[in-house]
Scaffold this active site. Structure first.
Site, PDB file in Angstrom:
ATOM      1  N   ASP A  11      -5.688 170.124-104.994  1.00  0.00           N
ATOM      2  CA  ASP A  11      -4.608 170.958-104.428  1.00  0.00           C
ATOM      3  C   ASP A  11      -4.140 170.379-103.202  1.00  0.00           C
ATOM      4  O   ASP A  11      -4.884 169.657-102.644  1.00  0.00           O
ATOM      5  CB  ASP A  11      -4.836 172.233-104.530  1.00  0.00           C
ATOM      6  CG  ASP A  11      -4.044 173.256-103.653  1.00  0.00           C
ATOM      7  OD1 ASP A  11      -2.810 173.250-103.980  1.00  0.00           O
ATOM      8  OD2 ASP A  11      -4.484 174.033-102.905  1.00  0.00           O
ATOM      9  N   ASP A  13      -1.692 172.392-100.305  1.00  0.00           N
ATOM     10  CA  ASP A  13      -1.938 173.273 -99.280  1.00  0.00           C
ATOM     11  C   ASP A  13      -2.760 174.071 -99.222  1.00  0.00           C
ATOM     12  O   ASP A  13      -3.319 174.944-100.194  1.00  0.00           O
ATOM     13  CB  ASP A  13      -0.406 174.327 -99.613  1.00  0.00           C
ATOM     14  CG  ASP A  13       0.794 173.444 -99.246  1.00  0.00           C
ATOM     15  OD1 ASP A  13       0.864 172.832 -98.392  1.00  0.00           O
ATOM     16  OD2 ASP A  13       1.486 173.417-100.395  1.00  0.00           O
ATOM     17  N   ARG A  58       8.636 182.923-102.907  1.00  0.00           N
ATOM     18  CA  ARG A  58       8.231 183.605-101.744  1.00  0.00           C
ATOM     19  C   ARG A  58       9.421 184.198-100.874  1.00  0.00           C
ATOM     20  O   ARG A  58       9.580 185.470-100.691  1.00  0.00           O
ATOM     21  CB  ARG A  58       7.370 182.748-100.706  1.00  0.00           C
ATOM     22  CG  ARG A  58       6.187 183.534 -99.839  1.00  0.00           C
ATOM     23  CD  ARG A  58       5.404 182.711 -99.408  1.00  0.00           C
ATOM     24  NE  ARG A  58       4.420 182.037-100.247  1.00  0.00           N
ATOM     25  CZ  ARG A  58       4.226 180.767-100.273  1.00  0.00           C
ATOM     26  NH1 ARG A  58       4.166 179.942 -99.371  1.00  0.00           N
ATOM     27  NH2 ARG A  58       3.521 180.445-101.324  1.00  0.00           N
ATOM     28  N   THR A 124      -0.065 170.222-107.222  1.00  0.00           N
ATOM     29  CA  THR A 124       0.370 171.264-106.369  1.00  0.00           C
ATOM     30  C   THR A 124       1.519 172.039-106.801  1.00  0.00           C
ATOM     31  O   THR A 124       2.283 171.575-107.474  1.00  0.00           O
ATOM     32  CB  THR A 124       0.595 170.250-104.991  1.00  0.00           C
ATOM     33  OG1 THR A 124       1.186 171.271-103.957  1.00  0.00           O
ATOM     34  CG2 THR A 124       1.622 169.354-105.365  1.00  0.00           C
ATOM     35  N   SER A 127       6.425 170.426-103.426  1.00  0.00           N
ATOM     36  CA  SER A 127       7.024 169.283-103.913  1.00  0.00           C
ATOM     37  C   SER A 127       6.470 167.812-103.539  1.00  0.00           C
ATOM     38  O   SER A 127       5.662 167.774-102.565  1.00  0.00           O
ATOM     39  CB  SER A 127       8.523 169.276-103.070  1.00  0.00           C
ATOM     40  OG  SER A 127       8.443 169.035-101.680  1.00  0.00           O
ATOM     41  N   ASP A 185      -7.901 176.045-102.921  1.00  0.00           N
ATOM     42  CA  ASP A 185      -8.480 177.085-101.680  1.00  0.00           C
ATOM     43  C   ASP A 185      -7.908 178.391-102.065  1.00  0.00           C
ATOM     44  O   ASP A 185      -8.467 179.232-101.389  1.00  0.00           O
ATOM     45  CB  ASP A 185      -7.830 176.488-100.512  1.00  0.00           C
ATOM     46  CG  ASP A 185      -6.270 176.884-100.673  1.00  0.00           C
ATOM     47  OD1 ASP A 185      -5.452 176.217-101.659  1.00  0.00           O
ATOM     48  OD2 ASP A 185      -5.480 177.516 -99.952  1.00  0.00           O
TER      49      ASP A 185
HETATM   50  C1  XBP Z   1       0.672 176.415-102.207  1.00  0.00           C
HETATM   51  C2  XBP Z   1       2.333 177.020-102.173  1.00  0.00           C
HETATM   52  C3  XBP Z   1       3.535 176.630-101.700  1.00  0.00           C
HETATM   53  C4  XBP Z   1       3.695 176.469-100.203  1.00  0.00           C
HETATM   54  C5  XBP Z   1       4.996 176.048 -99.783  1.00  0.00           C
HETATM   55  O1  XBP Z   1       0.922 175.321-103.058  1.00  0.00           O
HETATM   56  O2  XBP Z   1       2.262 178.170-102.814  1.00  0.00           O
HETATM   57  O3  XBP Z   1       4.626 177.165-102.156  1.00  0.00           O
HETATM   58  O4  XBP Z   1       3.072 177.518 -99.624  1.00  0.00           O
HETATM   59  O5  XBP Z   1       5.410 174.875-100.360  1.00  0.00           O
HETATM   60  P1  XBP Z   1      -0.409 174.454-103.373  1.00  0.00           P
HETATM   61  P2  XBP Z   1       6.929 174.958-100.948  1.00  0.00           P
HETATM   62  O6  XBP Z   1      -1.626 175.153-102.627  1.00  0.00           O
HETATM   63  O7  XBP Z   1      -0.522 174.610-104.751  1.00  0.00           O
HETATM   64  O8  XBP Z   1      -0.319 173.122-102.881  1.00  0.00           O
HETATM   65  O9  XBP Z   1       7.775 175.797-100.164  1.00  0.00           O
HETATM   66  O10 XBP Z   1       7.452 173.469-101.176  1.00  0.00           O
HETATM   67  O11 XBP Z   1       6.879 175.794-102.220  1.00  0.00           O
HETATM   68 MG    MG Z   2      -3.752 175.876-102.099  1.00  0.00          MG
END
Ligand code: XBP
Ligand code: MG
Length: 253
Positions: A11, A13, A58, A124, A127, A185
């Site tokens: 992942d 973020d 969100r 993920t 993007s 996470d």
């Molecule tokens: C985490 C998310 C993302 C980010 C924001 O994704 O939910 O939406 O918070 O990114 P992951 P965007 O942990 O699966 O990578 O604004 O591009 O959606």
């Molecule tokens: Mg994450």
């Protein structure tokens, strides 16, 4: 018998880097200000909003709960698209300024996996362009070639907790779920990995430390480094002090 380990799927973020509080959140707020909106997402409020995966989703959720739609443009979808585009620009600016490092142990484990000939992949909700900006600003542009596939929100139908990004990554890797381990996470992320039948190691962050992740191989506060060991929150790491391929293989047995 356990299948031989063939790939690690990460992942982004919260897992590769702590991008949420000081990255995405700050970028959302800059976009709101730029658009003349009186919205500001504080650290605590953002933690609650993270229950909704995906930046556009969100924003929509926030509007549904806090904002009378009559005060906003009629074409809400186009409005959200534009606002999110602005946020993405600010987010990438932040990354390119070097504001967000990788989490402890991430680069070490990526390099160890490459040295042993394992494949690497990314699954993920954000993007591909955001992933590219993060990798380039932390590991350099060559690192894009380290990953067999970057499965992001731009190529899969449904975001996490749906398993689509993981299914896409597995197809591209040419491997079965039993041959891979996922790193996550968040609850939404761990659920997506489990729905794809992947074993998962969770590295919590400030926002997810108290969450319950269901079935996992291990829950730790970080992957850790030789000089800064992890704290085990759930599972059994034996003598290990940081996550290595050796520990991952032992956990899978
Ligand atoms: C985490 C998310 C993302 C980010 C924001 O994704 O939910 O939406 O918070 O990114 P992951 P965007 O942990 O699966 O990578 O604004 O591009 O959606
Ligand atoms: Mg994450």
């Amino acid at each position: 018998m356990t299948a031989e380990l063939g790939a690690l799927i990460f992942d982004v973020d919260g897992t590769l880097a702590d991008t949420e509080r000081d990255g995405h959140r700050v970028a959302f707020n800059r976009a709101f200000a730029r658009a003349g909106l009186p919205w500001s997402w504080g650290v605590e409020r953002y933690g609650k909003l993270l229950a909704v995966a995906g930046g556009k989703e969100r924003i929509r959720h926030f509007i549904d709960i806090h904002e009378p739609q009559s005060a906003l443009p009629h074409d809400l979808e186009a409005f959200i698209d534009e606002l999110h585009g602005l946020k993405t620009t600010y987010y990438q600016e932040l990354l390119r300024s070097g504001a967000i490092p990788l989490r402890p142990g991430v680069e070490r484990l990526l390099r160890e996996a490459r040295d042993e000939g394992l494949q690497l992949a990314i699954a993920t909700t954000t993007s591909r362009q955001n992933v590219v900006a993060l990798l380039e600003s932390t590991l350099g542009s060559d690192s894009l070639g380290w990953f067999t596939v970057i499965a992001g929100s731009d190529i899969v139908a449904q975001k996490k907790p749906a398993p689509d990004a993981y299914h896409y990554a597995l197809r591209y890797l040419g491997l079965h779920a039993e041959q891979c381990v996922a790193f996550e996470d968040s609850v939404n992320g761990a659920l997506a990995a489990r729905r794809a039948r992947l074993d998962t190691i969770v590295t919590v962050n400030g926002y997810t430390r108290d969450d319950r992740f269901g079935e996992t191989l291990l829950v730790v506060d970080q992957l850790g480094e030789p000089d800064s060991p992890f704290e085990v929150l759930r599972g059994e790491a034996g003598e290990a002090r940081y996550v290595t391929l050796d520990l991952i293989r032992r956990l899978r047995r």
